[in-house]
Design a protein around this motif. Sequence first.
Motif, PDB file in Angstrom:
ATOM      1  N   TYR A 259       0.857  -1.191   0.000  1.00 62.87           N
ATOM      2  CA  TYR A 259       0.000   0.000   0.000  1.00 62.87           C
ATOM      3  C   TYR A 259       0.889   1.236   0.000  1.00 62.87           C
ATOM      4  O   TYR A 259       1.717   1.419   0.895  1.00 62.87           O
TER       5      TYR A 259
ATOM      6  N   GLY B  34      -0.380   4.567  -0.773  1.00 64.61           N
ATOM      7  CA  GLY B  34      -1.069   5.810  -0.432  1.00 64.61           C
ATOM      8  C   GLY B  34      -1.592   6.556  -1.633  1.00 64.61           C
ATOM      9  O   GLY B  34      -1.286   6.227  -2.783  1.00 64.61           O
ATOM     10  N   GLY B  35      -2.410   7.558  -1.355  1.00 67.32           N
ATOM     11  CA  GLY B  35      -3.048   8.340  -2.411  1.00 67.32           C
ATOM     12  C   GLY B  35      -2.041   9.059  -3.292  1.00 67.32           C
ATOM     13  O   GLY B  35      -2.218   9.168  -4.505  1.00 67.32           O
ATOM     14  N   SER B  36      -0.960   9.540  -2.716  1.00 68.10           N
ATOM     15  CA  SER B  36       0.059  10.241  -3.511  1.00 68.10           C
ATOM     16  C   SER B  36       1.426   9.607  -3.307  1.00 68.10           C
ATOM     17  O   SER B  36       2.460  10.265  -3.423  1.00 68.10           O
TER      18      SER B  36
ATOM     19  N   MET C  69       2.802   8.542  -0.596  1.00 72.18           N
ATOM     20  CA  MET C  69       3.504   8.975   0.617  1.00 72.18           C
ATOM     21  C   MET C  69       3.046   8.230   1.871  1.00 72.18           C
ATOM     22  O   MET C  69       3.289   8.686   2.988  1.00 72.18           O
ATOM     23  N   ALA C  70       2.392   7.095   1.704  1.00 72.91           N
ATOM     24  CA  ALA C  70       1.933   6.345   2.878  1.00 72.91           C
ATOM     25  C   ALA C  70       3.101   5.833   3.706  1.00 72.91           C
ATOM     26  O   ALA C  70       4.187   5.591   3.180  1.00 72.91           O
ATOM     27  N   GLY C  71       2.870   5.680   4.993  1.00 70.08           N
ATOM     28  CA  GLY C  71       3.849   5.036   5.862  1.00 70.08           C
ATOM     29  C   GLY C  71       4.837   5.967   6.527  1.00 70.08           C
ATOM     30  O   GLY C  71       5.845   5.517   7.050  1.00 70.08           O
ATOM     31  N   GLU C  72       4.521   7.263   6.552  1.00 72.18           N
ATOM     32  CA  GLU C  72       5.493   8.200   7.144  1.00 72.18           C
ATOM     33  C   GLU C  72       5.374   8.219   8.665  1.00 72.18           C
ATOM     34  O   GLU C  72       5.166   9.259   9.300  1.00 72.18           O
TER      35      GLU C  72
END
Lengths: 311, 311
Positions: free
Chosen positions: B157, B159-161, B163-166
């Motif tokens: 996964y 993310g939408g742009s 940048m998920a998982g920060e």
Amino acid sequence: MARVAIGIDLGGTKILGGIVDSEGRILAERRRPTPAQEGPEAVLMAVRAVVDELLAVTKKAPDGDPLEVIGLGLGIPGPVDAERGISRFSPNLPGFSNTPILPAFADLGLPLAMQNDVRCHAWGERCFGAGRSIDDLLLVTIGTGIGSGIILGGKLYTGGSGMAGEIGHIQLVTDGPLCGCGNRGCLEAIASGPAIGRRAQAAGLGASARALFDRAHAGDPEAGALLEEIAADLGRGLATAVNILNPGRLLLGGGVVAVGELLLGPVRRHYEAALMPVVRGYCPLLPAHLVEEAGVVGAAALHLATATVRS
Amino acid sequence: MARVAIGIDLGGTKILGGIVDSEGRILAERRRPTPAQEGPEAVLMAVRAVVDELLAVTKKAPDGDPLEVIGLGLGIPGPVDAERGISRFSPNLPGFSNTPILPAFADLGLPLAMQNDVRCHAWGERCFGAGRSIDDLLLVTIGTGIGSGIILGGKLYTGGSGMAGEIGHIQLVTDGPLCGCGNRGCLEAIASGPAIGRRAQAAGLGASARALFDRAHAGDPEAGALLEEIAADLGRGLATAVNILNPGRLLLGGGVVAVGELLLGPVRRHYEAALMPVVRGYCPLLPAHLVEEAGVVGAAALHLATATVRS
């Protein structure tokens, strides 16, 4: 023949049911009180009565165009095992404990689906509300508790054991107030409706969230300062979830949010500030579109939408 | 003909490449220093040289059984646009800014894939490591920075742009130390390797995370107390992500984690305590299985695994 689904929103105090068409419009609605104190069997009989009333309506075909009922969807408070049709437990429904829900409707011969009520709301927003065409979507409801529904890749994400989205129970501070879950410092213990009421009371600024908002609206500087603190807590909690999930839109619903921009304005400011700077501006915070009807529309949408729900 | 993929782990100081078979084993490895200061073109030429060397190896067929190369996967530090094959920026690679990566390899006629290096690691764990058969998986790496890779429903996964998982940039405290991202109080500013070193130094307990761990290991009570504080911060940050995502397993990797149970033990204790009580015990915290080879194996696994990666 118009295709409709029946959606049920089972709450701690009332059962709301509706016939929902493929555009998310409610064609007819029925409600009755939840006999919560009488136990699961009585509650399910009351739900069944609402369903039967709605099914009778679908057969009347008021304008000569009969309705084809393609399914029955139920939104239930608390964690559910959607695949097995079981309510695992529900803080507002005494006696619900691994209670089978769907068997009570098996004789109807309809496709059945159930899901947690906040997830139904999120799914309703995705299909017909403020989340249309947004593949990665987070809906957070702030009311008696703080919950969320997560849509990822256009599907409802429910987690490894069906417990995803417990944003109300992220520990925002280490030595915070006791939460109903047993931990301390959870977002829910700091910024739910009752928690806001307790903070207002402790500061001598009213006995409820509503009272605090009224004072802040009237220009009371102390109430405004407390509202700002609460908005900072909410903003940081929301940004935490968005930093992890990177959704394209963040929707806020629930009773507390009904106060509108008086709260949403400062929350949005603190939310943006707590986001990782490079993602600021990507995920706008907006009020949810569905309000009282959210659960009914969302539960029906478990059948109406083309995208598959991962359960 | 054995099917293999070539995996590249492009780091700030070295380029690691390997031929990886369908069981995740590295059959051959090549490395060279990253000419980071010479800019993106020089870096990509060095990567290309490693790829060419490995391709030459696949053609030699040492035991007479030639290798079929089914794809080239690249792991890149920092945010990437995987679909368009672009490195958006990279803190450790000066000049990388919306830099096209995959075109430099288009003439090879191989299927190409790229992804952020920590996500490659997570994908490698899912395919061949400590996350096998776990559909919902969170890998967090704690080293120079704190990053994560998220597998949901058996897929990466992003993310939408993208940048998920920060998780390194969730704001754990409001008035914390300044983070490289520009915010204050981020988990990374509190508990990454360098941040642990700064805390050790401020307490007069050594000049690095390593020094602090050594003192704690030797029984120094002050070092032990600081380690406990750091473990509490890490545990709370990790539990935050797990409360939201509800994965079936949490893996920890990265340089800081190499110290082992001295740190993992207290982190695990604080992590479990900060979880919502009803989900405790469901998502065990374990060390990652892949270490130095994680990026190479994971990048190759972008081609080797049967599950589709959502980009």
